[in-house]
Scaffold this motif. Structure first.
Motif, PDB file in Angstrom:
ATOM      1  N   TYR A   1      13.212  12.646   6.043  1.00  0.00           N
ATOM      2  CA  TYR A   1      12.013  12.847   6.871  1.00  0.00           C
ATOM      3  C   TYR A   1      10.934  13.579   6.072  1.00  0.00           C
ATOM      4  N   CYS A   2      11.339  14.606   5.328  1.00  0.00           N
ATOM      5  CA  CYS A   2      10.383  15.392   4.534  1.00  0.00           C
ATOM      6  C   CYS A   2      10.355  14.959   3.075  1.00  0.00           C
ATOM      7  N   ASP A   3      11.519  14.673   2.506  1.00  0.00           N
ATOM      8  CA  ASP A   3      11.609  14.303   1.094  1.00  0.00           C
ATOM      9  C   ASP A   3      11.560  12.784   0.963  1.00  0.00           C
ATOM     10  N   PHE A   4      10.428  12.260   0.499  1.00  0.00           N
ATOM     11  CA  PHE A   4      10.254  10.812   0.425  1.00  0.00           C
ATOM     12  C   PHE A   4      11.152  10.159  -0.614  1.00  0.00           C
ATOM     13  N   ASP A   5      11.676  10.926  -1.569  1.00  0.00           N
ATOM     14  CA  ASP A   5      12.616  10.354  -2.534  1.00  0.00           C
ATOM     15  C   ASP A   5      13.901   9.897  -1.832  1.00  0.00           C
ATOM     16  N   LEU A   6      14.183  10.498  -0.680  1.00  0.00           N
ATOM     17  CA  LEU A   6      15.398  10.160   0.068  1.00  0.00           C
ATOM     18  C   LEU A   6      15.131   9.179   1.208  1.00  0.00           C
ATOM     19  N   ARG A   7      13.894   8.748   1.345  1.00  0.00           N
ATOM     20  CA  ARG A   7      13.518   7.851   2.442  1.00  0.00           C
ATOM     21  C   ARG A   7      13.738   6.389   2.021  1.00  0.00           C
ATOM     22  N   PRO A   8      14.476   5.587   2.789  1.00  0.00           N
ATOM     23  CA  PRO A   8      14.624   4.161   2.485  1.00  0.00           C
ATOM     24  C   PRO A   8      13.270   3.454   2.501  1.00  0.00           C
ATOM     25  N   CYS A   9      13.144   2.446   1.655  1.00  0.00           N
ATOM     26  CA  CYS A   9      11.868   1.742   1.502  1.00  0.00           C
ATOM     27  C   CYS A   9      11.948   0.311   2.022  1.00  0.00           C
ATOM     28  N   HIS A  10      10.787  -0.235   2.348  1.00  0.00           N
ATOM     29  CA  HIS A  10      10.663  -1.664   2.554  1.00  0.00           C
ATOM     30  C   HIS A  10      10.585  -2.336   1.176  1.00  0.00           C
ATOM     31  N   GLU A  11      10.969  -3.580   1.110  1.00  0.00           N
ATOM     32  CA  GLU A  11      10.861  -4.306  -0.156  1.00  0.00           C
ATOM     33  C   GLU A  11       9.385  -4.504  -0.512  1.00  0.00           C
ATOM     34  N   THR A  12       9.033  -4.199  -1.745  1.00  0.00           N
ATOM     35  CA  THR A  12       7.652  -4.397  -2.193  1.00  0.00           C
ATOM     36  C   THR A  12       7.609  -4.410  -3.718  1.00  0.00           C
ATOM     37  N   THR A  13       6.461  -4.753  -4.262  1.00  0.00           N
ATOM     38  CA  THR A  13       6.268  -4.808  -5.709  1.00  0.00           C
ATOM     39  C   THR A  13       5.110  -3.904  -6.091  1.00  0.00           C
ATOM     40  N   VAL A  14       5.293  -3.156  -7.175  1.00  0.00           N
ATOM     41  CA  VAL A  14       4.262  -2.261  -7.685  1.00  0.00           C
ATOM     42  C   VAL A  14       3.839  -2.759  -9.065  1.00  0.00           C
ATOM     43  N   ASP A  15       2.543  -2.983  -9.259  1.00  0.00           N
ATOM     44  CA  ASP A  15       2.012  -3.408 -10.550  1.00  0.00           C
ATOM     45  C   ASP A  15       1.083  -2.334 -11.091  1.00  0.00           C
TER      46      ASP A  15
ATOM     47  N   GLY B   1       0.824  -1.191   0.000  1.00  0.00           N
ATOM     48  CA  GLY B   1       0.000   0.000   0.000  1.00  0.00           C
ATOM     49  C   GLY B   1       0.862   1.245   0.000  1.00  0.00           C
ATOM     50  N   LEU B   2       0.348   2.342   0.520  1.00  0.00           N
ATOM     51  CA  LEU B   2       1.093   3.600   0.551  1.00  0.00           C
ATOM     52  C   LEU B   2       2.194   3.610   1.607  1.00  0.00           C
ATOM     53  N   ASP B   3       2.172   2.646   2.513  1.00  0.00           N
ATOM     54  CA  ASP B   3       3.130   2.650   3.630  1.00  0.00           C
ATOM     55  C   ASP B   3       4.338   1.758   3.356  1.00  0.00           C
ATOM     56  N   TYR B   4       4.993   1.990   2.217  1.00  0.00           N
ATOM     57  CA  TYR B   4       6.185   1.185   1.901  1.00  0.00           C
ATOM     58  C   TYR B   4       7.480   1.896   2.324  1.00  0.00           C
ATOM     59  N   PHE B   5       7.351   3.033   2.969  1.00  0.00           N
ATOM     60  CA  PHE B   5       8.537   3.753   3.437  1.00  0.00           C
ATOM     61  C   PHE B   5       8.908   3.316   4.852  1.00  0.00           C
ATOM     62  N   LYS B   6      10.195   3.296   5.127  1.00  0.00           N
ATOM     63  CA  LYS B   6      10.654   2.978   6.472  1.00  0.00           C
ATOM     64  C   LYS B   6      10.550   4.207   7.361  1.00  0.00           C
ATOM     65  N   LYS B   7      10.455   3.958   8.641  1.00  0.00           N
ATOM     66  CA  LYS B   7      10.376   5.053   9.609  1.00  0.00           C
ATOM     67  C   LYS B   7      11.695   5.810   9.617  1.00  0.00           C
ATOM     68  N   PRO B   8      11.661   7.138   9.550  1.00  0.00           N
ATOM     69  CA  PRO B   8      12.918   7.905   9.557  1.00  0.00           C
ATOM     70  C   PRO B   8      13.617   7.775  10.903  1.00  0.00           C
ATOM     71  N   GLN B   9      14.928   7.969  10.886  1.00  0.00           N
ATOM     72  CA  GLN B   9      15.705   7.834  12.117  1.00  0.00           C
ATOM     73  C   GLN B   9      15.369   8.920  13.123  1.00  0.00           C
ATOM     74  N   GLY B  10      14.935  10.066  12.636  1.00  0.00           N
ATOM     75  CA  GLY B  10      14.566  11.163  13.528  1.00  0.00           C
ATOM     76  C   GLY B  10      13.885  12.265  12.745  1.00  0.00           C
ATOM     77  N   ARG B  11      13.327  13.224  13.451  1.00  0.00           N
ATOM     78  CA  ARG B  11      12.597  14.302  12.781  1.00  0.00           C
ATOM     79  C   ARG B  11      13.505  15.198  11.960  1.00  0.00           C
ATOM     80  N   PHE B  12      14.804  15.172  12.250  1.00  0.00           N
ATOM     81  CA  PHE B  12      15.737  16.027  11.528  1.00  0.00           C
ATOM     82  C   PHE B  12      16.745  15.190  10.728  1.00  0.00           C
ATOM     83  N   SER B  13      16.326  13.996  10.321  1.00  0.00           N
ATOM     84  CA  SER B  13      17.177  13.146   9.498  1.00  0.00           C
ATOM     85  C   SER B  13      16.784  13.293   8.038  1.00  0.00           C
ATOM     86  N   ILE B  14      17.771  13.096   7.145  1.00  0.00           N
ATOM     87  CA  ILE B  14      17.514  13.186   5.712  1.00  0.00           C
ATOM     88  C   ILE B  14      16.466  12.150   5.312  1.00  0.00           C
TER      89      ILE B  14
END
Length: 233
Positions: free
Chosen positions: A209-223, A194-207
């Motif tokens: 946190y705001c820019d999802f392109d820089l957020r590590p993801c969980h493994e998933t498949t998009v069709d 679903g929409l929640d394929y992003f991992k939790k950020p390390q902190g509110r001021f970690s790279i």
């Protein structure tokens, strides 16, 4: 680095993972062009230029192929997001399907719990280029103790969307299981998490946190499908 990017491009091209292949080809071409500028050996320059020309031709062929299929809704694209991968913000996944004719969106996801993710998705819709007027959300109640917070958060998003002329219709179901997102231009996207394929950020001021392109993801498949070519049983 350029050779490695091209190697990945060829592998994905051979596996018919054309969207990913195109990104890798473009990355490899850019890196090889930098090598050409830094190389003084004319023979090497000619070899690099020949390869670059071949890769550019293949990249253009893939672009034409994808545009033809996109215009008629005839293709199925699958994106595999690997564990800890970055660069998979919502814009990357959805933007090419959010054409100007999109005015209505359906989100079916039983686990809308990280409301900031859903809010970020709504922000993307508001920014356009689509002209979304109605969003339909079908989800389930959070029975783990966060039900009231879930409802109040969704109502706040609902009110905020009204300020932008967008209506958010919210429905709850105890039997919903599958996850999918549909646009009224016929495109349908299914994401394993679903929409929640992003991992939790390390902190509110970690790279990331705001820019999802820089957020590590969980493994998933998009069709990605088009309803014009999806049979109903």
């Amino acid at each position: 680095a350029g050779a490695e990017a091209v190697r990945r491009a060829v592998q994905r091209d051979a596996a018919c993972r054309f969207a990913e292949a195109l990104v890798c080809y473009q990355e490899g071409i850019d890196l090889l062009l930098q090598v050409v500028k830094a190389t003084k050996d004319e023979a090497k320059k000619r070899r690099y230029r020949q390869k670059i020309s071949e890769y550019m031709t293949r990249a253009e062929d893939i672009k034409k192929h994808r545009l033809t299929f996109l215009s008629d809704g005839k293709y199925h694209k699958q994106i595999r997001i690997e564990e800890n991968a970055t660069g998979f913000g919502y814009e990357k996944l959805f933007h090419e399907y959010l054409t100007e004719v999109v005015s209505e969106v359906w989100v079916e996801d039983p686990y809308i719990r990280h409301l900031y993710n859903f809010l970020r998705f709504c922000e993307m819709l508001v920014k356009g280029p689509c002209k979304v007027k109605t969003i339909h959300l079908l989800t389930s109640y959070d029975e783990s103790g966060g039900r009231s917070q879930q409802i109040s958060g969704l109502e706040e998003i609902q009110q905020s969307l009204r300020n932008y002329g967008v209506t958010l219709n919210i429905e709850f179901s105890s039997s919903i299981h599958d996850r999918e997102i549909r646009f009224n231009n016929g495109w349908m996207i299914k994401i394993g998490r679903g929409l929640d394929y992003f991992k939790k950020p390390q902190g509110r001021f970690s790279i990331g946190y705001c820019d999802f392109d820089l957020r590590p993801c969980h493994e998933t498949t998009v069709d990605v499908f088009h309803t014009k070519h999806t049979k109903k049983m």
